[in-house]
Design a protein around this motif. Sequence first.
Motif, PDB file in Angstrom:
ATOM      1  N   GLU A 191       7.504  47.733  55.558  1.00  0.00           N
ATOM      2  CA  GLU A 191       7.596  47.777  54.002  1.00  0.00           C
ATOM      3  C   GLU A 191       7.396  46.775  53.270  1.00  0.00           C
ATOM      4  N   HIS A 192       7.599  45.411  53.794  1.00  0.00           N
ATOM      5  CA  HIS A 192       7.289  44.377  52.867  1.00  0.00           C
ATOM      6  C   HIS A 192       5.801  44.049  52.667  1.00  0.00           C
ATOM      7  N   ARG A 193       5.012  44.901  53.419  1.00  0.00           N
ATOM      8  CA  ARG A 193       3.499  44.930  53.420  1.00  0.00           C
ATOM      9  C   ARG A 193       2.964  45.835  52.286  1.00  0.00           C
ATOM     10  N   TRP A 194       3.878  46.905  51.964  1.00  0.00           N
ATOM     11  CA  TRP A 194       3.251  47.995  51.290  1.00  0.00           C
ATOM     12  C   TRP A 194       2.841  47.193  49.686  1.00  0.00           C
ATOM     13  N   GLN A 195       1.584  47.764  49.514  1.00  0.00           N
ATOM     14  CA  GLN A 195       0.900  47.172  48.191  1.00  0.00           C
ATOM     15  C   GLN A 195       1.770  46.948  47.035  1.00  0.00           C
ATOM     16  N   VAL A 196       2.701  47.834  46.701  1.00  0.00           N
ATOM     17  CA  VAL A 196       3.517  47.812  45.542  1.00  0.00           C
ATOM     18  C   VAL A 196       4.554  46.642  45.675  1.00  0.00           C
ATOM     19  N   ILE A 197       5.061  46.729  46.895  1.00  0.00           N
ATOM     20  CA  ILE A 197       6.370  45.930  47.090  1.00  0.00           C
ATOM     21  C   ILE A 197       5.690  44.250  47.262  1.00  0.00           C
ATOM     22  N   ALA A 198       4.695  44.269  48.169  1.00  0.00           N
ATOM     23  CA  ALA A 198       4.285  42.841  48.298  1.00  0.00           C
ATOM     24  C   ALA A 198       3.762  42.236  46.855  1.00  0.00           C
ATOM     25  N   ASN A 199       3.210  42.891  46.120  1.00  0.00           N
ATOM     26  CA  ASN A 199       2.529  42.773  44.782  1.00  0.00           C
ATOM     27  C   ASN A 199       3.709  42.377  43.972  1.00  0.00           C
ATOM     28  N   MET A 200       4.675  43.023  43.767  1.00  0.00           N
ATOM     29  CA  MET A 200       5.912  42.737  42.941  1.00  0.00           C
ATOM     30  C   MET A 200       6.706  41.554  43.330  1.00  0.00           C
ATOM     31  N   VAL A 201       6.436  40.967  44.735  1.00  0.00           N
ATOM     32  CA  VAL A 201       7.232  39.656  45.046  1.00  0.00           C
ATOM     33  C   VAL A 201       6.243  38.628  44.005  1.00  0.00           C
ATOM     34  N   GLY A 202       5.034  38.704  43.918  1.00  0.00           N
ATOM     35  CA  GLY A 202       4.496  37.868  42.946  1.00  0.00           C
ATOM     36  C   GLY A 202       4.980  38.184  41.482  1.00  0.00           C
ATOM     37  N   PHE A 203       4.937  39.097  41.089  1.00  0.00           N
ATOM     38  CA  PHE A 203       5.869  39.346  39.820  1.00  0.00           C
ATOM     39  C   PHE A 203       7.160  38.700  39.523  1.00  0.00           C
ATOM     40  N   HIS A 204       8.129  38.947  40.832  1.00  0.00           N
ATOM     41  CA  HIS A 204       9.409  38.146  40.870  1.00  0.00           C
ATOM     42  C   HIS A 204       9.182  36.836  40.609  1.00  0.00           C
ATOM     43  N   ASN A 205       8.267  36.279  41.410  1.00  0.00           N
ATOM     44  CA  ASN A 205       8.089  34.945  41.174  1.00  0.00           C
ATOM     45  C   ASN A 205       7.612  34.315  39.872  1.00  0.00           C
ATOM     46  N   ALA A 206       6.699  35.102  39.246  1.00  0.00           N
ATOM     47  CA  ALA A 206       6.211  34.763  37.870  1.00  0.00           C
ATOM     48  C   ALA A 206       7.369  34.738  36.955  1.00  0.00           C
ATOM     49  N   VAL A 207       8.262  35.820  37.041  1.00  0.00           N
ATOM     50  CA  VAL A 207       9.273  35.908  35.741  1.00  0.00           C
ATOM     51  C   VAL A 207      10.561  35.356  35.994  1.00  0.00           C
ATOM     52  N   ASP A 208      10.629  34.808  37.257  1.00  0.00           N
ATOM     53  CA  ASP A 208      11.854  34.002  37.400  1.00  0.00           C
ATOM     54  C   ASP A 208      12.911  33.682  36.468  1.00  0.00           C
ATOM     55  N   GLY A 209      13.659  33.764  35.883  1.00  0.00           N
ATOM     56  CA  GLY A 209      14.437  32.987  34.987  1.00  0.00           C
ATOM     57  C   GLY A 209      14.249  33.299  33.530  1.00  0.00           C
ATOM     58  N   THR A 210      13.308  34.499  33.352  1.00  0.00           N
ATOM     59  CA  THR A 210      13.400  35.020  31.843  1.00  0.00           C
ATOM     60  C   THR A 210      14.132  35.972  31.669  1.00  0.00           C
ATOM     61  N   PRO A 211      14.424  36.332  30.475  1.00  0.00           N
ATOM     62  CA  PRO A 211      15.309  37.426  30.088  1.00  0.00           C
ATOM     63  C   PRO A 211      14.438  38.805  30.050  1.00  0.00           C
ATOM     64  N   VAL A 212      15.328  39.817  29.917  1.00  0.00           N
ATOM     65  CA  VAL A 212      14.659  41.078  29.696  1.00  0.00           C
ATOM     66  C   VAL A 212      14.299  41.395  28.193  1.00  0.00           C
ATOM     67  N   VAL A 213      12.948  41.561  27.859  1.00  0.00           N
ATOM     68  CA  VAL A 213      12.722  41.954  26.327  1.00  0.00           C
ATOM     69  C   VAL A 213      12.146  43.261  26.231  1.00  0.00           C
ATOM     70  N   ASN A 214      11.940  43.815  25.153  1.00  0.00           N
ATOM     71  CA  ASN A 214      11.173  45.037  24.571  1.00  0.00           C
ATOM     72  C   ASN A 214      11.635  46.119  25.434  1.00  0.00           C
ATOM     73  N   TRP A 215      12.687  46.495  25.592  1.00  0.00           N
ATOM     74  CA  TRP A 215      13.221  47.436  26.541  1.00  0.00           C
ATOM     75  C   TRP A 215      12.878  48.863  25.920  1.00  0.00           C
ATOM     76  N   TYR A 216      12.165  49.715  26.483  1.00  0.00           N
ATOM     77  CA  TYR A 216      12.016  50.969  26.186  1.00  0.00           C
ATOM     78  C   TYR A 216      12.540  52.311  27.040  1.00  0.00           C
ATOM     79  N   ASP A 217      12.873  53.372  26.545  1.00  0.00           N
ATOM     80  CA  ASP A 217      13.198  54.544  27.410  1.00  0.00           C
ATOM     81  C   ASP A 217      13.020  55.681  26.614  1.00  0.00           C
ATOM     82  N   ASN A 218      12.506  56.678  27.239  1.00  0.00           N
ATOM     83  CA  ASN A 218      12.337  57.996  26.569  1.00  0.00           C
ATOM     84  C   ASN A 218      13.748  59.040  26.519  1.00  0.00           C
ATOM     85  N   GLY A 219      14.773  58.424  27.116  1.00  0.00           N
ATOM     86  CA  GLY A 219      15.994  59.047  27.046  1.00  0.00           C
ATOM     87  C   GLY A 219      16.120  59.888  28.411  1.00  0.00           C
TER      88      GLY A 219
END
Length: 487
Positions: free
Chosen positions: A377-405
């Motif tokens: 599973e660690h090689r699945w495209q979504v999961i593996a690429n989101m590891v890079g996302f996690h590294n890029a955003v480390d230490g930053t806060p959540v901003v601009n939350w949106y949901d449709n309810g």
Amino acid sequence: MHRRRSPSGLLTVLVLAAFAAVTVFTAVGPTAPPAAASLTGSKKVIADLFEWNWNSVANECQSFLGPRGYGYVQVSPPQEHVRGQQWWVAYQPVSYRIESRKGNRAEFQSMVNACHGAGVKIIIDAVINHMSGQETAGFGWAGGSYSHYSYTNIYQYQDFHHCGRNGNDDIVNYQDRYEIQNCELVNLADLATESEYVRGRIAGYLNDLLSLGVDGFRIDAAKHIPSTDIAAIEAKLTRSVYIVQEVIYGAGEPVQPGEYVGNGDVHEFRYGRDLGRIFRTGKLSYLSSFGEAWGYLPSDKANVFIDNHDTQRQGGDILTYKDNGLYALANAFMLAWPYGSPTVMSSYDFSNNDQGPPSDNIGRTLDTTCFSGWRCEHRWQVIANMVGFHNAVDGTPVVNWYDNGNNQIAFGRGSAGYLTINNEGYAVTGRRYHSNLPAGRYCDVIHGDFTGGSCTGPVITVDTGGWFGADVPAHDAVAIHAGAKVG
């Protein structure tokens, strides 16, 4: 609750003709530094390569984990264990010799060196609460002789708890602290960790692993060891290391995960179960406060996961590789959301809960071939690429939350990344999203790989105000981050 299926009647102990002596280790005194309570470095995602052999872990560190930004690899117990094909034999030690169905000491050392060379640190699943659960005497994987309460050159009857409860010394009542920490977990011989002798033996085993370069320990069944005993063992370690403890939350139980945070990180089991329930039948909009506000452990003490080797066999709300796309989306959220330290599970196909990893006829674990018996599973495209996302955003806060309810959410992480997940049964089209990312063109890492400044999938354009447009299919997502800026 922490339970594994009772081994009684399930495992035939195969007696070997040869006998291999158990190595004796000397523990270091209590002047050693305390164990570290947090992960270190800029890359903190852990890949749990469950039951991979050492040669395969070494190859994976070099070919994938390091290059794709994983900071740690967690590997299964390395000590000598009982024989059999089931997964749980690795959790029934018979000695502290570094030789198991996954490989020998030299192969283990080679793995550590290879992973370190690739920038990946090693976490060992350490079984220190108990020894085997076998009533019949026999020989372990490396030839070490044992019986239920006798392990050559290590432990004898007096080194174990004999709680005198329930007719068989097994834990029955999880509302009783004494039973939880002094009786046996499904017949597994429970070590008397209040004993200085036992603490010294355990610390000697862990220090031997540290001498081979190990960077951390996952303490298996920590709930069944008083937190003060774990602290006393940690004080005997030769250097500071990362510690994460398996303490399963049970509502109203006397032993709680919060008792253990002074020793290091603690698994937050509620995280995966709640997230699975929400992705299956709830509303993603509930996740705007996900984490400590839900009564969880403090974020800087929590290790989180969608599933692990125990929970993926329990069913219910837990998401596993068998849930395919929904599992990938839940992992994407985990890797984007700022709560806890994430562990990505990497497992193998199983059709019954006892089934062990792909093995030969004597139980030796076969080399891993991804997507052929092994799910990776660690090689699945979504999961593996989101590891890079996690590294890029480390230490930053959540901003601009949106949901449709309901079941579409979107949020940014500072000015470093943005994720939107659509778990509705219909596509969301024509919508614009407000990120804090600088203007530019970014790879959608959910659908494409970013390499050499280019993207193999869709490219998202962010304008000078941080806005971008994206169509999100049903049960899908879009993710962009500063580390995947095209051109």
